[in-house]
Design a protein around this motif. Structure first.
Motif, short mmCIF file in Angstrom:
data_model
loop_
_atom_site.label_atom_id
_atom_site.label_comp_id
_atom_site.label_asym_id
_atom_site.label_seq_id
_atom_site.Cartn_x
_atom_site.Cartn_y
_atom_site.Cartn_z
N ARG A 41 0.83 -1.21 0.00
CA ARG A 41 0.00 0.00 0.00
C ARG A 41 0.86 1.26 0.00
O ARG A 41 0.38 2.33 -0.36
N GLN A 42 2.10 1.14 0.39
CA GLN A 42 2.96 2.32 0.54
C GLN A 42 3.57 2.79 -0.78
O GLN A 42 3.98 3.92 -0.90
N GLY A 43 3.66 1.93 -1.75
CA GLY A 43 4.28 2.29 -3.02
C GLY A 43 5.38 1.32 -3.37
O GLY A 43 5.59 0.31 -2.69
N VAL A 44 6.07 1.62 -4.44
CA VAL A 44 7.14 0.75 -4.93
C VAL A 44 8.47 1.34 -4.48
O VAL A 44 8.74 2.52 -4.71
N PHE A 48 13.06 -0.85 -7.33
CA PHE A 48 12.26 -1.75 -8.16
C PHE A 48 11.42 -1.01 -9.21
O PHE A 48 10.79 -1.63 -10.04
N ILE A 49 11.42 0.31 -9.16
CA ILE A 49 10.59 1.08 -10.09
C ILE A 49 10.98 0.80 -11.54
O ILE A 49 10.12 0.65 -12.41
N SER A 50 12.27 0.70 -11.82
CA SER A 50 12.72 0.52 -13.21
C SER A 50 12.29 -0.83 -13.79
O SER A 50 12.31 -1.02 -15.00
N LYS A 51 11.89 -1.78 -12.92
CA LYS A 51 11.45 -3.09 -13.40
C LYS A 51 9.99 -3.09 -13.83
O LYS A 51 9.50 -4.09 -14.35
N GLY A 52 9.29 -1.99 -13.56
CA GLY A 52 7.88 -1.90 -13.90
C GLY A 52 7.02 -2.39 -12.74
O GLY A 52 7.47 -3.16 -11.89
N TYR A 53 5.79 -1.93 -12.73
CA TYR A 53 4.85 -2.32 -11.67
C TYR A 53 3.43 -2.02 -12.10
O TYR A 53 3.20 -1.44 -13.16
N GLN A 54 2.46 -2.46 -11.26
CA GLN A 54 1.05 -2.21 -11.53
C GLN A 54 0.41 -1.54 -10.32
O GLN A 54 0.80 -1.80 -9.18
N ILE A 55 -0.59 -0.72 -10.61
CA ILE A 55 -1.38 -0.10 -9.54
C ILE A 55 -2.75 -0.75 -9.58
O ILE A 55 -3.39 -0.82 -10.64
N LEU A 56 -3.18 -1.28 -8.44
CA LEU A 56 -4.44 -2.01 -8.35
C LEU A 56 -5.40 -1.27 -7.43
O LEU A 56 -4.98 -0.55 -6.51
N ASN A 57 -6.71 -1.49 -7.64
CA ASN A 57 -7.68 -0.95 -6.69
C ASN A 57 -7.86 -1.96 -5.55
O ASN A 57 -7.23 -3.03 -5.54
N ALA A 58 -8.75 -1.63 -4.61
CA ALA A 58 -8.94 -2.50 -3.44
C ALA A 58 -9.47 -3.88 -3.82
O ALA A 58 -9.26 -4.86 -3.10
N GLN A 59 -10.15 -3.98 -4.95
CA GLN A 59 -10.68 -5.28 -5.39
C GLN A 59 -9.65 -6.08 -6.20
O GLN A 59 -9.94 -7.18 -6.64
N GLY A 60 -8.48 -5.52 -6.42
CA GLY A 60 -7.43 -6.23 -7.15
C GLY A 60 -7.44 -6.02 -8.65
O GLY A 60 -6.70 -6.66 -9.37
#
Length: 196
Positions: A41-44, A48-60
């Motif tokens: 919940r705190q962020g990336v 690890f940011i350069s490896k890419g990531y996803q932002i999800l809502n509470a339902q996934g």
């Protein structure tokens, strides 16, 4: 007094309804350095940011996907593609067709050939002057005299001038080879670009 308190609550209630709702819960999904998928919940974390990531809502559900940063090879390849596109655009702007390119080739090579011809002519002139001075030096020696300092100085100056002209001739010849090679490459690329 109860009546006053109720009235005060009634006045506050509409403002409470207008208050902003709490921000939606977002989760950040990324892969750590051990290959483990992490939800946070705190962020990336920055590493690890350069490896890419996803932002999800509470339902996934995925709200946004941040792709990995391009590798050095991908960046280099993209840069090469941009450079090629710019070079192609300049080539098409410079020449209307292969015939136009050939006329430009003949003009440029003709100018270089003219410089080469002038330099060779200057070298022949110097060779004649050197032969004349060497004959004069030989006459002085045959007459039992030392070769005069003036003749020796002139011979040295001619030798230096010939060396300079020979170096210049080599530069012109290299310039001609480079220009011819560049025109051949431009012609091949222009033919590719003009082929439907």
């Amino acid at each position: 007094m109860r009546h006053g308190l109720g009235w005060g609550l009634a006045l506050l209630f509409p403002f409470a309804a207008l208050a902003a709702p709490p921000p939606p819960v977002q989760l950040y999904r990324y892969t750590d350095d051990r290959g483990v998928v992490v939800l946070d919940r705190q962020g990336v974390p920055p590493e690890f940011i350069s490896k890419g990531y996803q932002i999800l809502n509470a339902q996934g559900r995925v709200l946004q996907t941040i792709p990995p940063a391009p590798s050095a090879q991908e960046t280099q390849a993209a840069s090469a593609r941009r450079a090629r596109a710019e070079a192609d655009a300049k080539l098409r702007a410079r020449y209307t067709g292969v015939d136009d390119l050939e006329r430009a080739r003949q003009r440029q090579l003709g100018e270089i050939d003219g410089r080469i011809s002038l330099t060779r002519g200057d070298l022949q002139t110097l060779q004649g002057q050197q032969a004349s001075l060497q004959g004069e030096a030989a006459n002085q020696e045959r007459n039992g005299q030392a070769v005069s300092a003036g003749v020796l100085d002139q011979l040295e100056a001619l030798r230096q001038r010939r060396a300079d002209l020979n170096a210049q001739l080599q530069r012109y010849q290299q310039m001609r080879e480079d220009a011819d090679r560049a025109f051949n490459a431009d012609r091949a690329r222009l033919e590719q670009l003009l082929t439907p």
